[in-house]
Design a protein around this motif. Sequence first.
Motif, PDB file in Angstrom:
ATOM      1  N   THR A   1      44.761  44.943  38.533  1.00 45.78           N
ATOM      2  CA  THR A   1      44.646  45.552  39.855  1.00 45.78           C
ATOM      3  C   THR A   1      43.177  45.888  40.088  1.00 45.78           C
ATOM      4  OG1 THR A   1      44.941  47.749  38.939  1.00 45.78           O
ATOM      5  CG2 THR A   1      46.930  46.567  39.609  1.00 45.78           C
TER       6      THR A   1
ATOM      7  N   GLU B   1      42.218  48.969  40.496  1.00 47.29           N
ATOM      8  CA  GLU B   1      42.054  50.373  40.134  1.00 47.29           C
ATOM      9  C   GLU B   1      41.287  50.505  38.812  1.00 47.29           C
ATOM     10  OE1 GLU B   1      45.707  52.257  39.107  1.00 47.29           O
ATOM     11  OE2 GLU B   1      44.680  54.092  38.488  1.00 47.29           O
TER      12      GLU B   1
ATOM     13  N   PHE C   1      40.281  52.508  35.902  1.00 51.41           N
ATOM     14  CA  PHE C   1      40.790  53.780  35.379  1.00 51.41           C
ATOM     15  C   PHE C   1      40.104  54.230  34.098  1.00 51.41           C
ATOM     16  CE2 PHE C   1      44.048  53.449  31.913  1.00 51.41           C
ATOM     17  CZ  PHE C   1      43.856  52.116  31.623  1.00 51.41           C
TER      18      PHE C   1
ATOM     19  N   ARG D   1      39.988  47.898  34.410  1.00 53.48           N
ATOM     20  CA  ARG D   1      40.931  48.085  35.509  1.00 53.48           C
ATOM     21  C   ARG D   1      42.350  48.130  34.978  1.00 53.48           C
ATOM     22  NH1 ARG D   1      38.576  43.015  38.149  1.00 53.48           N
ATOM     23  NH2 ARG D   1      36.414  43.629  38.430  1.00 53.48           N
TER      24      ARG D   1
ATOM     25  N   GLU E   1      40.496  57.982  34.057  1.00 50.81           N
ATOM     26  CA  GLU E   1      41.221  58.380  35.254  1.00 50.81           C
ATOM     27  C   GLU E   1      40.449  59.412  36.066  1.00 50.81           C
ATOM     28  OE1 GLU E   1      44.914  59.173  33.387  1.00 50.81           O
ATOM     29  OE2 GLU E   1      45.642  57.147  33.715  1.00 50.81           O
TER      30      GLU E   1
END
Lengths: 339, 516
Positions: free
Chosen positions: B270, B272, B274, B294, B330
């Motif tokens: 993805t 994102e 993190f 990611r 995160e």
Amino acid sequence: MASIDTAPKYAKQPIDRNDLIQKFAALAGLVLLVIAFSLANGAFHTMSNAVTIALQTSTIAFIGLGATLTIITAGIDLSLGSVLALAGVVSALSAQVGIPVPIAMLIGVLTGAVCGLFNGLVVTRLKLPPFIATLGMMMIARGVALQITGARPVSGLPESFGTLGGGSLFRIVEMAPNGFPKVIFPGIPYPVILMAILAVAVAVMLRKTSFGRHLYAIGSNEEAARLSGVKVDRVKTGAYILSGAMAGIAGIVLMSRLVTGQPNEGVAYELDAIAAAVIGGTSLAGGVGTISGTIIGAFIIGILRNGLNMNGVSFFIQMIIIGLVIIATVWIDQLRNRK
Amino acid sequence: MPAATVSQKPPVSDAGVGETILSARDVVKRFPGVLALDNVHLELNRGEVHALCGENGAGKSTLMKVITGLYQPDAGEVTYKGKPVHFATLQDSEAAGITIIHQELNLVPHLTVAENIFLAREPKSGWFVDRRKMEADAQVYLDRLKVDIKASDQVLTLSVARQQMVEIAKALSLNAEVLIMDEPTSALTESEIDQLFKIIHELKADGVAIAYISHRLQELGRIVDRVTVMRDGGYVWTKRFDETSVDDIVAAMVGRSLEHQFPERKSVPTDEVFFEVKGLSGPKNCRDVSFNLRRGEILGFAGLMGAGRTETARAIFGADTKTAGQVVLEGTEIDTKTPVDAIQAGLAYLSEDRKLNGLSVKMTVKENITMANMDAVCRNGFISDAAEAEAAREAVEKLDIKTPTIDQVVRNLSGGNQQKVVIGKWLFRQSRVLFFDEPTRGIDVGAKFAIYELLDELASEGIGVIMITSELPEILGMTDRVVVFHEGEVAGVLETAKTDQEEIMQYASGVKRMDL
């Protein structure tokens, strides 16, 4: 000899068959010794002798417990005998100046723990090998014990100082018709009871707490333990503190039995303790060892001494025999492990 | 004469090289309950490099031990220079000219190179070791290898590659006519491998027969003349290398054809980010390293041996002290001064040497799995046997760890299963970012596939997977992006799908460099 029979149950590990074989081998050796000595001398197989053996063995057992903890971490504690003496005389000196006996004894045990803390810090902070750290402490503790007593026995202690070492539970004495007291049951000496309690407690700690597990983990692979988040330094220091405290307990029990503080007591006792652990299957390479094994090992040494004494074998020959027993047991253990 | 013997018959002597110097025929070796070697054949010619391939446990090492006299065969015959031989000890075979160089080098670290080469056969003058002669003689062999090692160097100051050269010099000093090399390249860098192969070619030219055991099939083509494949203690075939292929060899090793070496990736990267590392520097070989990870992605760390990949991972994990940099998980910066902090924060590092610093091999499967998370199995301060057994059983089931019981001592498991135990430990700890350092080193081809599948599954579950590997095919086959290290710094970050082995090597060797 109740404690002999219950000993193997303390930390039974059904996991490892080898471990069980080892334990039964040691236990079988112990039983054979008892049978042999019973046949050789009728006086061996008496209740009062059993009590004597248990009492004599308790000292090796106390420091054997401590030795086992440090050896499991792949360390060693050579200071046990000296710390025993220091803890004993500190306790005796405290009682002599009027500190209540229970508190004086607690001070003794704490003295042992402090010596252990010192060992632990030298090992973890100064990163010295345990052999060196505790060799140093062996001399330091003995030196302090001799210095503070002027190398003289500490006497003139209150009578109650002798209770822990000399008293018994369930002692039954009857007055015989001739006016002399007759001992129906010699009772279970307090040191023996203490030994049983501590053995169970340490065995449970090893088997059932994360601290115990971490001791094995460190001995098995220190770097793996560290990378698994085990606080290696703290756990190791803990092992040495407990080891020192065990020596402290041995010290106060022994001095209490003598009702004197003896700064020369306990020389080379650490070697008996290490021998007991090793006979019981603890590996000097670390990661392996049980309390039940150490207790059996301590009794093997204790019974050998007692039985040989009773049969008039000289002290020197006893040393030779015990030395051979140590070599033979570890050799058998290795043969088995090589398989 | 058929050079490639495809049948189960013993190989016939003709590889177009020299005459046969050593042959083992119909060798059988039984251990209690195991048939370790079942009618195995091997034939070595003078001046030949003969690869012996097979998974772990295929019987390669056992066969070598039979040949060198460490084991006595139960049946079969070993012929050396035309005569049947029965070496009683390793010393006997060594004296006859057969030398083995083990994967784990057998050098005494605190002695000098010369002392190691002449260990137990030191030249004497009277009662004393003639040190001058010993060093001079040793130097002759070292010079012959054209390596820059002094006979008076202490072995522990040498790199693994150089130590290997010392072993080869020792073999030369024994006038070895047969040289057995067990996984010689597993710890070498590319340039060191080049050097080793040059020496192997020279030995070949001198007529030395070399038995070469390696899991790194890709490199065989550069030196090997013939290949013998073994499987489960049995003999499969012997072929000329130019008449076979790596796929062919792998298929013979595992007994089935491997359509793909790597599983179909299920996890989808993805956008994102993190997990992020910014400007990290460590005590050694790690300078200003930045990268991000990611969700759903497998990130590779590529680079030559000693490029700083492991050092970076260890610094992030707090196993070595950091000198600068941030670690962000995160969106929160996490403090990872020690492994305890890093584990607490959700990181895990699976070391490249499992036995040295990943596993407690004397302890059981169960104890290893719960080791990093004892609190989770403790009730009122005491370990709950039930909770612990459940945790272990769950891990064994989920990861398909092949073990008779959860109370099995880890030492007795195979490499692949040991690796799974380590993974199980960190899954039970509920780690969120896992650094896998050479996760398939020393693991069978078949077991590797299972590890790959596992990595993919972890990534698809949203766990961060960072794979440090020296196997470029592994990088290409498994990762989504690759961070290439060169001399302790990040040389480039590449999209795996848009790169190839060559480009990665250009970054790894410092030829190319990205501005990051």
